[in-house]
Scaffold this active site. Sequence first.
Site: not given
Length: 409
Positions: A122, A199, A202, A225
């Site tokens: 990302h 990261d 997700q 999220k």
Amino acid sequence: MFDADAVRQDFPILDQMVFDHPLVYLDNGASAQMPQVVIEAVSDYHLNHHSNVHRGAHTLSGRATDLYESARDTVQNFIHAAYREEIIFTSGTTHSLNLVSQVMADQVLQAGDEILISEMEHHANLIPWQQIAKKKGLTLKRIPLNENEELDLAEGLELINEKTKVVAIAHVSNVLGVVNPIKDLADAVHAVGGYLVVDGAQAVPHMPVDVQELDADFYAFSGHKMCGPTGIGILYGRKELLENFSPVFYGGEMINRVTFEESHWKEIPYKFEPGTPNISGAVGLAAGIDYLSKIGLEKIQAYEQALVDYVLPQLLNIEGLTVYGPKDPSRHTGVISFNIDPVHPHDVATVFDSRGVAIRAGHHCAEPLLDVLGTRSTARASFYFYNTFEEADRLIEVINKTKEFFTYG
Ligand code: PMP
């Protein structure tokens, strides 16, 4: 089996019509919805306890501080951090990754050093390193994809050498839906004395995450999220590292003593949290984590996998549909990017919206990855545990309708 219909009762927002169709919310990779308990926790904080933290001698400030600090404990337990001091509140993954990269730039990285990322990062885990590399004369290398559109681990391990000071990598790709082999990369970069930055934006919402097991030095994620509010996120950092590194952002709340000449920092994590934090956000994030924990991340992961096992093979069978990432459902999470040839993804998303199905279209803040995939943009459906098999059917149905509409319409 997990009862998604029952869980949906906790999310009043899901029960609405969009263009006369029941809403099918498949944009969870961007932001997930908040259950009522989270909205109520945030509201209760604002209605009854709101104040500034840490510095007030009055009752409300004490309560706000207790809520904020107990949210830190909740996060610590959730990601299995060894110490509560390892949890730094930030505004989100982007802030977390910028923070750790600035610390590295300030105190670790020197001309000639190498930073290793992957092709699937990302922008939030690419641009900070790219810019530091430019400013400091570092080399930014990238791990390529293999023929399955997964990370080429063998190539990645080859790229790690004694110049590698940082490996910065997504735990789960927000485009390919693939889970990366974090522990292997941790072992390799630690063997050459470098740091692993993950990261986890997700990953944390969808699977049990144990930062100690992964052996991550830094791990970043966002509240919005994972059933929490926007504007709150986490940077986990290993205690001995946080203790040794100095802050790079300055202000109130982070100091013990300031004179015109000198400043003395508070202990961790406070030296990395200058200014008034997002207290209600932390309260909401903790409520979201409590909610997810009650259901159980193992159950959530298994249910989402069942949805992928159901929907991915059907998608792969649709003529003219390109699906990105691994084709083996067992290697694919519930983030599914696709293109319907020759329809532009924005048109796809607009037609979907007219039928009540919310998906995302664009480059998903991963433009270099899309260059590698040979496209400018994709559509993306991303599932969460409150999505049902009927909604997966609606996705397939709307894809077929969209194909018909643009091909024969
Ligand atoms: N990394 C990944 C993999 C993401 O999916 C996202 C959110 N799209 C981010 C980083 C950035 O998260 P945020 O916008 O919450 O800072």
